[in-house]
Design a protein around this motif. Structure first.
Motif, PDB file in Angstrom:
ATOM      1  N   ARG A 135       0.830  -1.185  -0.162  1.00  0.00           N
ATOM      2  CA  ARG A 135      -0.079   0.177  -0.062  1.00  0.00           C
ATOM      3  C   ARG A 135       0.796   1.346  -0.109  1.00  0.00           C
ATOM      4  NH1 ARG A 135      -4.266  -2.228   4.529  1.00  0.00           N
ATOM      5  NH2 ARG A 135      -5.807  -2.879   2.995  1.00  0.00           N
ATOM      6  N   LEU A 136       0.079   2.462  -0.294  1.00  0.00           N
ATOM      7  CA  LEU A 136       0.912   3.724  -0.183  1.00  0.00           C
ATOM      8  C   LEU A 136      -0.054   4.413   0.780  1.00  0.00           C
ATOM      9  CD1 LEU A 136       2.407   6.227  -1.197  1.00  0.00           C
ATOM     10  CD2 LEU A 136       0.545   6.474  -2.818  1.00  0.00           C
ATOM     11  N   LEU A 194       2.618  18.458  -7.771  1.00  0.00           N
ATOM     12  CA  LEU A 194       1.804  17.175  -8.053  1.00  0.00           C
ATOM     13  C   LEU A 194       2.356  16.267  -9.107  1.00  0.00           C
ATOM     14  CD1 LEU A 194      -1.451  18.487  -7.344  1.00  0.00           C
ATOM     15  CD2 LEU A 194      -0.572  16.858  -6.105  1.00  0.00           C
ATOM     16  N   GLU A 195       2.989  16.831 -10.252  1.00  0.00           N
ATOM     17  CA  GLU A 195       3.478  16.119 -11.075  1.00  0.00           C
ATOM     18  C   GLU A 195       4.574  15.091 -10.572  1.00  0.00           C
ATOM     19  OE1 GLU A 195       2.331  15.961 -14.461  1.00  0.00           O
ATOM     20  OE2 GLU A 195       0.591  16.854 -13.508  1.00  0.00           O
ATOM     21  N   ARG A 196       5.619  15.870 -10.153  1.00  0.00           N
ATOM     22  CA  ARG A 196       6.859  15.320  -9.630  1.00  0.00           C
ATOM     23  C   ARG A 196       6.329  13.997  -8.709  1.00  0.00           C
ATOM     24  NH1 ARG A 196      11.764  17.948  -7.346  1.00  0.00           N
ATOM     25  NH2 ARG A 196      11.817  16.097  -6.194  1.00  0.00           N
ATOM     26  N   LEU A 197       5.540  14.447  -7.804  1.00  0.00           N
ATOM     27  CA  LEU A 197       5.086  13.465  -6.815  1.00  0.00           C
ATOM     28  C   LEU A 197       4.587  12.265  -7.642  1.00  0.00           C
ATOM     29  CD1 LEU A 197       4.240  12.406  -4.012  1.00  0.00           C
ATOM     30  CD2 LEU A 197       2.164  13.738  -4.485  1.00  0.00           C
ATOM     31  N   LEU A 198       3.802  12.382  -8.579  1.00  0.00           N
ATOM     32  CA  LEU A 198       3.054  11.002  -9.292  1.00  0.00           C
ATOM     33  C   LEU A 198       4.478  10.390  -9.921  1.00  0.00           C
ATOM     34  CD1 LEU A 198      -0.027  12.307 -11.111  1.00  0.00           C
ATOM     35  CD2 LEU A 198       0.363  10.987  -9.002  1.00  0.00           C
ATOM     36  N   GLU A 199       5.341  11.333 -10.685  1.00  0.00           N
ATOM     37  CA  GLU A 199       6.558  10.448 -11.155  1.00  0.00           C
ATOM     38  C   GLU A 199       7.294   9.723 -10.252  1.00  0.00           C
ATOM     39  OE1 GLU A 199       9.082  13.239 -13.514  1.00  0.00           O
ATOM     40  OE2 GLU A 199       7.142  13.948 -14.250  1.00  0.00           O
ATOM     41  N   SER A 200       7.448  10.295  -9.097  1.00  0.00           N
ATOM     42  CA  SER A 200       8.449   9.838  -8.103  1.00  0.00           C
ATOM     43  C   SER A 200       7.666   8.597  -7.590  1.00  0.00           C
ATOM     44  CB  SER A 200       8.469  10.666  -6.833  1.00  0.00           C
ATOM     45  OG  SER A 200       8.955  10.040  -5.709  1.00  0.00           O
ATOM     46  N   LEU A 201       6.095   8.152  -7.275  1.00  0.00           N
ATOM     47  CA  LEU A 201       5.608   7.192  -6.931  1.00  0.00           C
ATOM     48  C   LEU A 201       5.782   6.438  -8.095  1.00  0.00           C
ATOM     49  CD1 LEU A 201       2.544   8.761  -5.103  1.00  0.00           C
ATOM     50  CD2 LEU A 201       4.480   7.616  -4.034  1.00  0.00           C
ATOM     51  N   GLU A 234      -7.050  14.958  -0.045  1.00  0.00           N
ATOM     52  CA  GLU A 234      -7.179  15.417  -1.424  1.00  0.00           C
ATOM     53  C   GLU A 234      -6.153  14.817  -1.973  1.00  0.00           C
ATOM     54  OE1 GLU A 234      -9.133  19.900  -0.413  1.00  0.00           O
ATOM     55  OE2 GLU A 234      -6.856  19.442  -0.401  1.00  0.00           O
ATOM     56  N   LEU A 235      -4.809  14.585  -1.323  1.00  0.00           N
ATOM     57  CA  LEU A 235      -3.792  13.875  -1.958  1.00  0.00           C
ATOM     58  C   LEU A 235      -4.100  12.440  -2.369  1.00  0.00           C
ATOM     59  CD1 LEU A 235      -0.736  15.208   0.077  1.00  0.00           C
ATOM     60  CD2 LEU A 235      -1.074  15.546  -2.510  1.00  0.00           C
ATOM     61  N   LYS A 236      -4.521  11.700  -1.412  1.00  0.00           N
ATOM     62  CA  LYS A 236      -5.117  10.308  -1.529  1.00  0.00           C
ATOM     63  C   LYS A 236      -6.059  10.536  -2.745  1.00  0.00           C
ATOM     64  CE  LYS A 236      -8.504   7.178   0.521  1.00  0.00           C
ATOM     65  NZ  LYS A 236      -8.329   6.032  -0.062  1.00  0.00           N
ATOM     66  N   ASN A 267      -4.947   9.132 -10.525  1.00  0.00           N
ATOM     67  CA  ASN A 267      -3.846   9.173 -11.490  1.00  0.00           C
ATOM     68  C   ASN A 267      -3.184   7.891 -11.426  1.00  0.00           C
ATOM     69  OD1 ASN A 267      -3.911  12.157 -12.738  1.00  0.00           O
ATOM     70  ND2 ASN A 267      -4.353  12.448 -10.849  1.00  0.00           N
ATOM     71  N   LEU A 268      -2.971   7.257 -10.407  1.00  0.00           N
ATOM     72  CA  LEU A 268      -2.123   6.116 -10.381  1.00  0.00           C
ATOM     73  C   LEU A 268      -3.036   4.928  -9.693  1.00  0.00           C
ATOM     74  CD1 LEU A 268       1.316   7.434  -8.860  1.00  0.00           C
ATOM     75  CD2 LEU A 268       0.619   6.731 -11.048  1.00  0.00           C
ATOM     76  N   PRO A 269      -4.002   4.259 -10.338  1.00  0.00           N
ATOM     77  CA  PRO A 269      -4.864   3.432  -9.927  1.00  0.00           C
ATOM     78  C   PRO A 269      -4.116   1.938  -9.419  1.00  0.00           C
ATOM     79  CG  PRO A 269      -5.224   3.569 -12.334  1.00  0.00           C
ATOM     80  CD  PRO A 269      -4.373   4.547 -11.979  1.00  0.00           C
ATOM     81  N   GLU A 270      -3.128   1.898  -9.838  1.00  0.00           N
ATOM     82  CA  GLU A 270      -2.566   0.703  -9.288  1.00  0.00           C
ATOM     83  C   GLU A 270      -2.084   0.689  -7.894  1.00  0.00           C
ATOM     84  OE1 GLU A 270      -1.203   2.947 -11.412  1.00  0.00           O
ATOM     85  OE2 GLU A 270       0.938   3.047 -11.493  1.00  0.00           O
TER      86      GLU A 270
END
Lengths: 328, 328, 328, 328
Positions: free
Chosen positions: B167-168, B203-210, B237-239, B245-248
């Motif tokens: 999990r995240l 937010l973009e970089r957060l998604l990339e990092s994840l 909201e972040l959740k 954006n990252l349904p996995e």
């Protein structure tokens, strides 16, 4: 013991709880003690379907008795709820030479085990692993004792700041259907009020109790709330309600959340896990199936899985009374 | 030391923090050591106005060095923000024979002390007590080190369950204006990403990092978020954003809240409190006023209150870099 | 309940244990709940003789449920072992208007209570408080569960350094006459061997077991030893013996000592203390005397003091077996 | 950075300390960040001689930042003290393609590194890992902060039982040559007296201090004693001496021992380890050799290994004074 069991599979399923690793270790070492092979199944029933397996010998479970979580990982599997999913799972087990299964988890996991057993007459044995203590046939589920300690330690910290500021805290603890954690930690942390799913205190009485508490000279208050409390308001709504009706209170909220599932298991949970793992394996070798191993009157005992799933461990009314008296 | 100081008042003000009791104890015993009286002022400036006082001798602070919270209690006082309120407070102190004041608290408390000093030329000395470490003139505020340990211990528990389920977790820690807690506990708990007020990751970089984290083989992720992070979204909201954006990812949220303020202080905080209490009292006896005692380069040092209030301890860019490298 | 009891005295006696404060709190609040006075007796029977008393109301026991030790202090009293001592004690109680006594302690303390009762027909009720769990009539004594957790946490730390250096540690835990702590913490900490007073492993078998452990691939070993183990050697002698006979082992010793008696009680001990306190007071109000309140099959139950003193809770042979299997 | 370094070896040596794993993780991940290989060397210099190696990638150090001990294990190597031993070690490293070495340990380990460097001009970098804080060139060694917390938590427990019985405890803590642990934990735990190697209090003054403490109304006393205290008596001899000269005291002894080396590292130690690991690797890539990375004035800094070994971090006299005042 003589038995045609040559290899036992072990998996963890559902929400993880402290003591699961100690139970895995016990299953593995009891297999080794009886010269039986043990196969670790990763990610619960989903890994069973996918054949995500690893042979486990006595040294592969070194130094895990004190670790939270589960080295076998856990997952919920929608596929295992289908006939096809269980067919694949059975084929995987047969292919891997597994003759029996130990399932460590809660009632959802046990339901899966029971259905699987009924379809394939495959020997299964359950070990209750959940912090909620909501499983019939055992006085304690694995992880429950640890979670109680985690919660009272956190509320002790909250009490520090609550009493420094004369505040009221609503602390939400786990327990959607069962108030065992809330009731015991409420007593243990000296909470002024405890809200549980099994009992409807009522908003009126809560207000009265809080007023009385303030008048009695208490400078701060902790109210422990189970997730599924009967009042039908969540902790944030409770905060608003109390602030509206008792403006003299400075109210704060704390939702403990998932930290309650983690942490190094208590000595009790480690010993219980060790005992249940031995009993689960030896019961299988004894030809038994479809039971849960649990603790009843301080002794390891078997309960049919069906009863374990359907039954319900009621809240002890003596504890409710103790709680009332303690808030005098 | 010769001095016309006969009695020193001590109070705690603002949010409480672990180590405040150890600092009170040190102030009391240092007064006793120098044959000076010490007056405990309850509930901060409000108690100063109301004359809520108690004489404190060396034995009245036995067995409090290891206790969280503050035996003098804390409160916010609107009345002290008025000229009349401070007038009453001054009269109370004069009536009680108090010649100088030690204020344990954060910058709001120091502002009050400075104004009071400017109006009445009353000797004041500040001791920085807050978990946020956001006060200029000291490398460590009282309670900061303890809060860091509290937070990493909780995240260790969350990690158990996170890694059991792939999990995240977004874990929100205190720090409205300063990311010290988030940055240090994020490194200490091995977080995959850290969001702080001082730096806009985006937010973009957060998604990339994840994404990168998942691809690198990490099975679970912890993101530590300071209350006042720059991204402008709260953890809930972040959740939602990440799940969209990252349904996995199976995302959970944990808001640690007030437990971070409580608990038995670390050895570091106890020793620091003892040192600062000695220095505060002896600086007053030395004729000094309007300073904060703090720790600079491992030595006890004085900083003018005005600077302590206005200054700002910047985030160490070396730490940001260490954090980046550790998530390789 | 109607009763001629107007005032109940409460004392702690013998070695202190975590949960004693929670039990005092429960006795005090149960008295208040039933509108009965409660008198705190300091320093056990010695304070009873000397009239070292203090009235205790529900607010005087605020914030002690989580504290180790005993606010009433404990002491051994030689004077109370004499007829004259007990006479003075009785006079003190009568003078203070006390009608009944709750004694929190171990079997020595219960013996004193029983003699006192037999001489003066004075109502007494015992609550078992000792970490050793060596009292008949209760599955758990107050403090036992906490001590188990304290010990496994320490052995977990020792394990860190033992496994970093491939060392063998002998860890001595409390338990002069009873191996409950050693057996449970030995299992809980994953010890390679456990030496208890109830079972004579024999030095030969210890050596064999250690050899086997090394051969099986274990890189470090922990042996938990109860103070009163049957082998008749203390841990330092054991170290010498093993180093002589198994020179491949680098052996260290750790004597845990009094830290085992302290610390904040576990949730279990806090709840148990609360339950036993209620039962003790209400049993007195019910006209009962000369009993111990304890936990049997998870229910609060009474056992005649005489049996509690003379009886013996045997080691569970199932646990011995579990211990053997776990060291596979 | 451009550099001819392609592969860095990392080892832990000497007594283990909490934070060593965090340092290993940092070295491994910093290598990965710079696209350099990292080789784990097991059992210190002995494993270097024997070629006991394992490639370490960023994922092989997952979930170790919070673990005590060292995954690379530690050992003392007599063979490495010989010219032949070091020759073999050098050949092993060359064969494995290692170009530089990071040594995590104490001054003994650094001496080995320095000799090895002088003989083979092999780049070495030291990271101070020991709980004793006795290494020059760093305000904190890895594990020191954790050990301080471990010790005060244990003394807090001992205080519970000491104050319940009005007892005097001598508590022996680690520190053969340096009193840092004793002095800081003595202050942190509120000890009545502290005996350290750097200062000869004298038996006379100890007795006087204990007498004064009793007269001042303290009901119990804790004396913290460093292993290598100057008085020249061990804790058991001290007990006898005091009982002979101050018969009013009931004296007990507790030797904390190896538990002080274990346990999950504090946040401070985890962050420090992360910082030092980055600096060690990047200094090597920068062409530096024969330095220790440490913390000076809260900044990461280099000190020549030679100085680190020969220098000595003196006890802070301000702390001695604070300690005196606190026992008022």
């Amino acid at each position: 013991m003589t038995s045609n069991i040559k290899k036992i599979g072990v998996l963890t399923s559902g929400g993880d709880s402290p003591g699961m690793n100690a139970a895995i270790r016990s299953v593995v070492r009891t297999c080794a003690f009886h010269n039986i092979e043990c196969l670790g199944i990763y990610r619960g029933y989903q890994g069973m379907i996918e054949g995500d397996f690893k042979e486990l010998g006595p040294r592969s479970v070194n130094n895990i008795i004190n670790k939270g979580g589960t080295i076998l990982k856990s997952a919920r599997s929608k596929e295992f709820m289908t006939v096809e999913g269980r067919k694949k799972a059975h084929e995987s087990l047969v292919k891997a030479g597994v003759n029996a299964l130990v399932v460590i988890g809660g009632d959802g996991s046990f339901t899966g085990a029971e259905v699987f057993n009924s379809e394939y007459n495959f020997p299964v044995m359950g070990i209750p692993g959940t912090i909620d203590n909501d499983i019939f046939g055992t006085s304690h589920t694995l992880g429950y004792d640890t979670a109680l300690n985690t919660v009272v330690e956190v509320i002790d910290k909250i009490r520090d700041t609550a009493s420094s500021h004369n505040r009221l805290f609503f602390v939400e603890v786990m327990g959607r259907d069962a108030g065992h954690i809330a009731l015991n930690t409420g007593i243990g942390a000296g909470a002024e009020e405890i809200l549980i799913p099994e009992e409807d205190l009522g908003l009126e009485r809560l207000l009265e109790s809080l007023k009385r508490s303030k008048e009695s000279g208490k400078s701060s208050s902790i109210v422990v709330v189970a997730e599924g409390d009967k009042i039908g308001k969540n902790v944030f709504e409770l905060k608003d309600y109390v602030e509206e009706n008792l403006p003299e209170y400075d109210v704060r909220v704390s939702v403990l959340g998932h930290m309650q599932r983690g942490g190094s298991p208590s000595c009790f949970d480690r010993v219980l896990a060790s005992r249940l793992g031995v009993k689960a394996v030896e019961s299988i070798l004894d030809g038994k199936s479809n039971f849960m191993v649990g603790l009843l009157n301080d002794k390891v005992a078997l309960t049919p899985l069906e009863q374990a799933i359907k039954g319900h461990t009621a809240i002890d009314t003596e504890l409710l009374r103790v709680s009332d008296i303690m808030t005098t």
